[in-house]
Design an enzyme around this catalytic site. Structure first.
Site, PDB file in Angstrom:
ATOM      1  N   CYS A 113      14.904  64.401  29.158  1.00 36.07           N
ATOM      2  CA  CYS A 113      16.303  64.380  28.733  1.00 36.07           C
ATOM      3  C   CYS A 113      16.447  63.841  27.304  1.00 36.07           C
ATOM      4  O   CYS A 113      16.012  62.715  27.014  1.00 36.07           O
ATOM      5  CB  CYS A 113      17.110  63.512  29.695  1.00 36.07           C
ATOM      6  SG  CYS A 113      18.800  63.207  29.167  1.00 36.07           S
ATOM      7  N   TYR A 141      23.331  73.026  24.514  1.00 35.78           N
ATOM      8  CA  TYR A 141      23.739  73.154  25.921  1.00 35.78           C
ATOM      9  C   TYR A 141      24.924  74.109  26.056  1.00 35.78           C
ATOM     10  O   TYR A 141      24.994  74.890  27.016  1.00 35.78           O
ATOM     11  CB  TYR A 141      24.099  71.781  26.493  1.00 35.78           C
ATOM     12  CG  TYR A 141      22.890  70.932  26.790  1.00 35.78           C
ATOM     13  CD1 TYR A 141      22.281  70.969  28.040  1.00 35.78           C
ATOM     14  CD2 TYR A 141      22.346  70.106  25.813  1.00 35.78           C
ATOM     15  CE1 TYR A 141      21.167  70.198  28.310  1.00 35.78           C
ATOM     16  CE2 TYR A 141      21.227  69.342  26.066  1.00 35.78           C
ATOM     17  CZ  TYR A 141      20.633  69.388  27.322  1.00 35.78           C
ATOM     18  OH  TYR A 141      19.510  68.637  27.586  1.00 35.78           O
TER      19      TYR A 141
END
Length: 324
Positions: free
Chosen positions: A63, A190
């Site tokens: 992440c 994203y």
């Protein structure tokens, strides 16, 4: 990706936050602050004292948001002050898990099976996403914060020896750079990758590459984004750039150009990786395995590509191999 509703876990797809076509990121749900003596945070947030050994950091090596906290922890030499647990890189119907099959560490504090169980422990009626990083207070047995941008600032409260990543003289400039990078680059990849309509995808990918061109020009005449030394703006950009060619270029359809096609950005990436403390936080094995094996609505078979052959991969902790 799933979420919790009134303390219960509900599975879901990674594109579930893109029902209108455009991806919308949810705000963090825990926002307390650490200060040297436990005083309130800069915006009046409830404060807790920065006591070494009291706090535990839950992260994913994959992440980019959690990666920020690992870098700052390393730069300030806080490895002994704040222990870390790593979730499994493969995230499917149960969200982040504490499995150990793919390089996760398990949960030494509570022996939890899933990260959502920690959220339920901290707030039994919690509703929202279950994300990393999580800064956990061992003394009060709850979550301090799950907002990475705030965690990296509060880590300085421990008094470790490290660079001033948010110097007062440059704060306004850092905030301006952070704002554009967050919207169009950090979150932009994203928004492109999780878009479910052509219009939403193009509305994300075009500003993304507009900002990369802006950054290329900026870094063609300077080593760092703001001032003459590394700041938090550099760390926040780095964690996206280091994943770009391996993941976002193909998996998220951000394929106008690679970072390798931008000479100044590639040099900047190499400059960051020249610091062994930063290089040691980069785990390309976890990164590639997570994105390609977890996002089954984007990559149904979960096949993890062997490439690309990144010239700097040998410097990093995870090399360029995947775990599946």
């Amino acid at each position: 990706m799933g979420r919790m509703i009134k303390g219960a876990w509900h599975a879901g797809k990674v594109t579930e936050d893109s029902k209108s076509g455009a991806f919308e990121r949810q705000d963090a749900g825990f926002r307390d602050w650490l200060t040297p003596a436990g005083d309130p945070g800069p915006d009046g947030q409830p404060g807790r004292p920065a006591t070494p050994g009291r706090y535990h950091l839950y992260v994913s090596y994959a992440c980019p948001w959690a990666h920020r906290t690992l870098i700052v922890r390393a730069l300030y030499g806080l490895e002994e002050a704040i222990a870390v647990s790593v979730v499994d890189p493969v995230m499917l119907e149960n969200g982040w898990t504490f499995g150990t099959d793919h390089g996760g560490s398990g949960d030494p504090l509570h022996d939890s099976e899933f990260l959502w169980q920690l959220y339920a422990r901290a707030r039994p009626d919690y509703s929202g996403k279950v994300t990393v990083p999580v800064l956990w207070d061992r003394e009060t047995d709850t979550i301090v914060s799950n907002e990475s941008a705030e965690i990296i600032r509060m880590l300085t409260a421990f008094g470790g020896q490290g660079p001033d990543l948010y110097p007062a003289v440059h704060r306004a400039a850092i905030d301006r750079v952070n704002e554009r990078i967050y919207d169009t680059v950090n979150n932009g990849v994203y928004k492109a990758g999780f878009a479910t309509t052509q219009d939403a995808y193009e509305a994300a990918v075009r500003p993304l590459f507009g900002s990369l061109e802006w950054l290329e020009e900026m870094l063609s005449g300077s080593d760092w984004l703001v001032g003459d030394a590394m700041t938090e703006a550099d760390i926040r950009l780095f964690t996206t750039l280091v994943r770009f060619d391996a993941v976002y270029y193909g998996h998220f359809k951000c394929n106008v150009r690679r970072i390798a096609d931008y000479p100044a950005l590639e040099a900047y990436l190499e400059r960051m990786l020249a610091d062994p403390r930063i290089a040691a936080t980069v785990h390309l094995d976890h990164i590639k395995t997570h994105y390609y094996a977890s996002h089954r609505d984007l990559n149904p078979c979960g096949v993890v590509p062997v490439g690309p052959d990144l010239p700097w991969a040998h410097r990093t902790a995870g090399g360029d191999q995947h775990l599946t």
